[in-house]
Design a protein around this motif. Structure first.
Motif, PDB file in Angstrom:
ATOM      1  N   ASN A 125       0.791  -1.181   0.095  1.00 23.63           N
ATOM      2  CA  ASN A 125       0.093   0.126   0.166  1.00 23.63           C
ATOM      3  C   ASN A 125       0.836   1.121  -0.006  1.00 23.63           C
ATOM      4  OD1 ASN A 125      -2.723  -1.139  -0.008  1.00 23.63           O
ATOM      5  ND2 ASN A 125      -1.984  -1.933   2.010  1.00 23.63           N
ATOM      6  N   GLU A 126       2.117   1.114  -0.591  1.00 21.47           N
ATOM      7  CA  GLU A 126       2.933   2.469  -0.451  1.00 21.47           C
ATOM      8  C   GLU A 126       2.817   3.487  -1.858  1.00 21.47           C
ATOM      9  OE1 GLU A 126       7.234   2.579   0.466  1.00 21.47           O
ATOM     10  OE2 GLU A 126       6.905   0.363   1.312  1.00 21.47           O
ATOM     11  N   LEU A 127       2.140   2.595  -2.599  1.00 14.28           N
ATOM     12  CA  LEU A 127       1.852   3.696  -3.851  1.00 14.28           C
ATOM     13  C   LEU A 127       0.171   4.240  -3.693  1.00 14.28           C
ATOM     14  CD1 LEU A 127       3.522   1.806  -6.789  1.00 14.28           C
ATOM     15  CD2 LEU A 127       4.335   3.799  -5.648  1.00 14.28           C
ATOM     16  N   PRO A 128       0.151   5.340  -3.636  1.00 13.72           N
ATOM     17  CA  PRO A 128      -1.380   5.983  -3.141  1.00 13.72           C
ATOM     18  C   PRO A 128      -2.132   5.569  -4.149  1.00 13.72           C
ATOM     19  CG  PRO A 128       0.078   7.524  -2.713  1.00 13.72           C
ATOM     20  CD  PRO A 128       1.042   6.571  -3.347  1.00 13.72           C
ATOM     21  N   GLY A 129      -3.205   4.748  -4.157  1.00 11.06           N
ATOM     22  CA  GLY A 129      -4.086   4.363  -5.037  1.00 11.06           C
ATOM     23  C   GLY A 129      -3.708   3.360  -5.809  1.00 11.06           C
ATOM     24  N   ILE A 130      -2.598   2.778  -5.895  1.00 11.36           N
ATOM     25  CA  ILE A 130      -2.128   1.561  -6.782  1.00 11.36           C
ATOM     26  C   ILE A 130      -1.747   0.571  -5.758  1.00 11.36           C
ATOM     27  CG2 ILE A 130      -0.736   1.003  -8.490  1.00 11.36           C
ATOM     28  CD1 ILE A 130      -0.170   3.703  -9.370  1.00 11.36           C
ATOM     29  N   PRO A 131      -2.320  -0.229  -5.005  1.00 11.08           N
ATOM     30  CA  PRO A 131      -2.003  -1.144  -4.215  1.00 11.08           C
ATOM     31  C   PRO A 131      -1.218  -2.458  -4.960  1.00 11.08           C
ATOM     32  CG  PRO A 131      -4.255  -1.533  -4.504  1.00 11.08           C
ATOM     33  CD  PRO A 131      -3.882  -0.148  -5.277  1.00 11.08           C
ATOM     34  N   LEU A 132      -0.142  -2.939  -4.485  1.00 11.15           N
ATOM     35  CA  LEU A 132       0.407  -4.031  -5.276  1.00 11.15           C
ATOM     36  C   LEU A 132      -0.352  -5.130  -4.713  1.00 11.15           C
ATOM     37  CD1 LEU A 132       4.277  -3.372  -4.440  1.00 11.15           C
ATOM     38  CD2 LEU A 132       3.022  -2.786  -6.434  1.00 11.15           C
ATOM     39  N   ARG A 133      -0.869  -6.108  -5.960  1.00  6.30           N
ATOM     40  CA  ARG A 133      -1.497  -7.287  -5.759  1.00  6.30           C
ATOM     41  C   ARG A 133      -0.713  -8.510  -6.105  1.00  6.30           C
ATOM     42  NH1 ARG A 133      -4.667  -5.280  -2.485  1.00  6.30           N
ATOM     43  NH2 ARG A 133      -6.238  -4.178  -2.986  1.00  6.30           N
ATOM     44  N   PHE A 134      -0.296  -8.566  -7.268  1.00  6.11           N
ATOM     45  CA  PHE A 134       0.675  -9.488  -7.501  1.00  6.11           C
ATOM     46  C   PHE A 134       1.942  -9.089  -8.443  1.00  6.11           C
ATOM     47  CE2 PHE A 134       2.113 -13.366 -10.002  1.00  6.11           C
ATOM     48  CZ  PHE A 134       2.036 -14.575  -9.108  1.00  6.11           C
ATOM     49  N   VAL A 135       2.909  -8.699  -7.963  1.00  2.00           N
ATOM     50  CA  VAL A 135       4.307  -8.473  -8.566  1.00  2.00           C
ATOM     51  C   VAL A 135       4.740  -9.364  -9.664  1.00  2.00           C
ATOM     52  CG1 VAL A 135       6.366  -7.068  -8.513  1.00  2.00           C
ATOM     53  CG2 VAL A 135       4.555  -7.001  -6.858  1.00  2.00           C
ATOM     54  N   ALA A 136       4.333  -9.351 -11.043  1.00  2.48           N
ATOM     55  CA  ALA A 136       4.954 -10.359 -11.872  1.00  2.48           C
ATOM     56  C   ALA A 136       6.018  -9.869 -12.661  1.00  2.48           C
ATOM     57  CB  ALA A 136       3.508 -10.525 -12.568  1.00  2.48           C
ATOM     58  N   GLY A 137       6.402  -8.648 -12.622  1.00  3.84           N
ATOM     59  CA  GLY A 137       7.418  -8.396 -13.495  1.00  3.84           C
ATOM     60  C   GLY A 137       8.021  -7.054 -13.121  1.00  3.84           C
ATOM     61  N   VAL A 138       9.291  -6.898 -13.086  1.00  2.00           N
ATOM     62  CA  VAL A 138      10.091  -5.605 -12.674  1.00  2.00           C
ATOM     63  C   VAL A 138      11.186  -5.325 -13.732  1.00  2.00           C
ATOM     64  CG1 VAL A 138       9.702  -5.957 -10.388  1.00  2.00           C
ATOM     65  CG2 VAL A 138      11.658  -7.055 -11.308  1.00  2.00           C
ATOM     66  N   GLN A 139      11.500  -4.213 -14.044  1.00  2.00           N
ATOM     67  CA  GLN A 139      12.595  -3.617 -14.754  1.00  2.00           C
ATOM     68  C   GLN A 139      13.170  -2.538 -14.162  1.00  2.00           C
ATOM     69  OE1 GLN A 139      13.759  -5.453 -17.470  1.00  2.00           O
ATOM     70  NE2 GLN A 139      15.378  -4.241 -17.296  1.00  2.00           N
ATOM     71  N   ARG A 140      14.428  -2.363 -13.935  1.00  2.00           N
ATOM     72  CA  ARG A 140      14.924  -1.067 -13.419  1.00  2.00           C
ATOM     73  C   ARG A 140      15.578  -0.643 -14.736  1.00  2.00           C
ATOM     74  NH1 ARG A 140      17.458  -0.262  -8.654  1.00  2.00           N
ATOM     75  NH2 ARG A 140      15.230  -0.860  -7.809  1.00  2.00           N
ATOM     76  N   LEU A 141      15.258   0.896 -15.019  1.00  2.00           N
ATOM     77  CA  LEU A 141      15.466   1.547 -16.224  1.00  2.00           C
ATOM     78  C   LEU A 141      16.929   2.225 -15.901  1.00  2.00           C
ATOM     79  CD1 LEU A 141      12.042   2.965 -17.077  1.00  2.00           C
ATOM     80  CD2 LEU A 141      13.213   0.955 -17.978  1.00  2.00           C
ATOM     81  N   PRO A 142      17.648   2.679 -17.085  1.00  2.00           N
ATOM     82  CA  PRO A 142      18.655   3.468 -16.859  1.00  2.00           C
ATOM     83  C   PRO A 142      18.785   4.585 -16.074  1.00  2.00           C
ATOM     84  CG  PRO A 142      18.564   2.495 -18.942  1.00  2.00           C
ATOM     85  CD  PRO A 142      17.278   2.385 -18.306  1.00  2.00           C
TER      86      PRO A 142
END
Length: 167
Positions: A125-142
């Motif tokens: 619940n750290e992102l206001p209005g965007i609860p994390l439900r199922f973290v299925a992918g991540v990418q760190r951008l340059p």
């Protein structure tokens, strides 16, 4: 098969549940390398999710059924592992040696150091209005931003792709 990764030499890495192996095949389908792994999970669907070949020739694999991310050497031996909250779906080795882990139904994204210390996390619940439900992918951008694929399955149909800044 939950993972395919094109390799710099033109081959493709494939992680197979059931057979519990990673293979590298050429473009004609010939197996050029094979590394088997062990898992205590009997359910084939839960053997693994996303795997990636690292620059050092090792493999980083999210072992969803065991709630662990493992780094395997080229022969499939465990050289590093991290027990995760929830069922890891993806792990990404960052240029600084840290590992970014999407914890699936654990509703969390974590970054851990090689000595297994959490250096950053993003909770449900750290992102206001965007609860994390199922973290299925991540990418760190340059530029330091992190893209998070927040799947809305398992009863959460209104989730969105999220991007947050850390750095």
């Amino acid at each position: 098969v939950h993972t395919c990764q094109p390799l710099p030499n033109g081959d493709v890495m494939i992680a197979e549940c059931g057979t519990k192996r990673i293979i590298e095949v050429d473009r004609e389908g010939n197996i050029r390398k094979e590394a088997k792994w062990e898992t205590s999970t009997g359910n084939v669907h839960l053997h693994c999710r996303i795997a990636r070949k690292l620059q050092n020739g090792h493999y980083l694999i999210a072992m969803v059924g065991e709630h662990v991310v493992r780094e395997l050497d080229g022969d499939g031996r465990v050289v590093w592992e991290y027990l995760t909250p929830g069922d890891p779906y993806v792990a990404l080795r960052l240029p600084d040696g840290n590992t970014l882990i999407g914890c699936g139904d654990g509703h969390k994204l974590i970054e851990v150091s090689p000595d297994k210390q959490v250096v950053w996390s993003l909770d449900e619940n750290e992102l206001p209005g965007i609860p994390l439900r199922f973290v299925a992918g991540v990418q760190r951008l340059p530029n330091g931003n992190t893209i998070v694929c927040n799947w809305g399955g398992h009863g959460h149909p209104n989730c969105r792709l999220s991007c947050c800044r850390w750095g």
